[in-house]
Design a protein around this motif. Structure first.
Motif, PDB file in Angstrom:
ATOM      1  N   ASN A   1     -35.456  51.064  18.918  1.00 43.48           N
ATOM      2  CA  ASN A   1     -34.907  51.193  19.121  1.00 43.48           C
ATOM      3  C   ASN A   1     -34.743  52.411  17.981  1.00 43.48           C
ATOM      4  N   ARG A   2     -34.152  53.270  17.803  1.00 44.32           N
ATOM      5  CA  ARG A   2     -34.062  54.036  16.494  1.00 44.32           C
ATOM      6  C   ARG A   2     -33.916  53.270  15.184  1.00 44.32           C
TER       7      ARG A   2
ATOM      8  N   ASP B   1     -29.641  52.521  15.651  1.00 47.00           N
ATOM      9  CA  ASP B   1     -29.401  50.698  15.862  1.00 47.00           C
ATOM     10  C   ASP B   1     -29.582  49.524  14.932  1.00 47.00           C
ATOM     11  N   LYS B   2     -30.640  49.822  14.142  1.00 43.50           N
ATOM     12  CA  LYS B   2     -30.876  49.163  12.744  1.00 43.50           C
ATOM     13  C   LYS B   2     -31.133  50.049  11.550  1.00 43.50           C
TER      14      LYS B   2
END
Length: 261
Positions: free
Chosen positions: A6-7, A59-60
């Motif tokens: 994820n990014r 994403d996080k």
């Protein structure tokens, strides 16, 4: 099978910690040492790029720090309701020191009555008293007084508790007790002689309970242990210092790296 990375966004993380996290993550990272601009749209978080113009979906988020203007940013993360470490809603509940203290005292075994004074009001006391205001820690924004005192700021007041100042610090399932030190009555984690000590099981249980009730991923609760054994919760740190002690720093980094992966 190739892992779909994820990014992630790292906000407030210092260079040394960023380098370690980056070395242990193969995906794309947006890194800001100050508060970035964000947009939440259709349940997606967009954050401005580290360099250049424009925003990218994230994403996080890993957030670490306390800034003058971070409350609105944390509010945006909480509205997003995405993956954030620490929990954004819990950070939001604990960002302002007085409301957080009110909540914590309602759950602590070691609660002591507090007073309150509006900005510009005066109060007369007969005993040794401490006033606290603002949303900073580390011994700042505190005043010890007796007799009459006029407060420039909205503040809480409490009796001055003579005793040993300690912090119970928890990151995930790992915990420490730290003896706070200082040359005056103001004690903190920063002096050279501050260090680890044996963990008091009652203080640990109290801190764990508050952490769980407030849904926090990390916490630092400061207590006074009086000479007669009485214990008093002083304040809650929603973003406790992770760089003062290398053992704490390593646990924080390993926790973050495991979480993002």
């Amino acid at each position: 099978m190739k892992q779909d990375y994820n990014r992630i966004a790292l906000v407030g993380i210092e260079q040394e910690e960023y380098d370690i996290i980056k070395a242990n993550y193969s995906g794309h990272i947006i890194w800001h040492q100050s508060i970035p601009k964000i947009v939440v749209k259709d349940e997606v978080l967009y954050m401005e790029k580290s360099n250049g113009i424009g925003m990218l979906p994230v994403d996080k988020v890993v957030y670490y720090g306390i800034y003058d203007n971070d409350f609105d940013f944390i509010s945006g993360l909480a509205i997003w309701r995405g993956a954030c470490y620490p929990n954004a809603a819990a950070m939001l509940d604990c960002r302002f020191k007085i409301p957080c203290l009110v909540k914590a005292l309602s759950h602590s075994r070691f609660s002591a009555p507090r007073g309150f004074i509006s900005a510009g009001a005066s109060v007369t006391v007969t005993g040794d008293t401490v006033a606290k205001w603002g949303n900073w820690h580390c011994g700042e924004n505190k005043h010890r007084f007796t007799d009459e005192w006029e407060s420039e700021f909205t503040a809480t007041t409490e009796p001055y508790f003579e005793g040993e100042a300690v912090r119970i610090m928890i990151i995930g399932d790992v915990y420490w007790q730290i003896k706070l030190e200082g040359d005056s009555w103001l004690k903190s984690i920063h002096p050279d002689d501050a260090g680890f000590m044996e963990v008091d099981p009652e203080l640990l249980a109290d801190t764990l309970y508050i952490k769980n009730v407030l849904n926090m991923d990390m916490i630092g609760n400061d207590y006074i242990v009086a000479k007669d054994g009485s214990k008093y919760l002083l304040e809650v740190n929603h973003i406790p210092n992770i760089t003062r002690f290398e053992d704490v720093r390593q646990v924080y980094l390993s926790t973050v790296i495991e979480w993002i992966n």
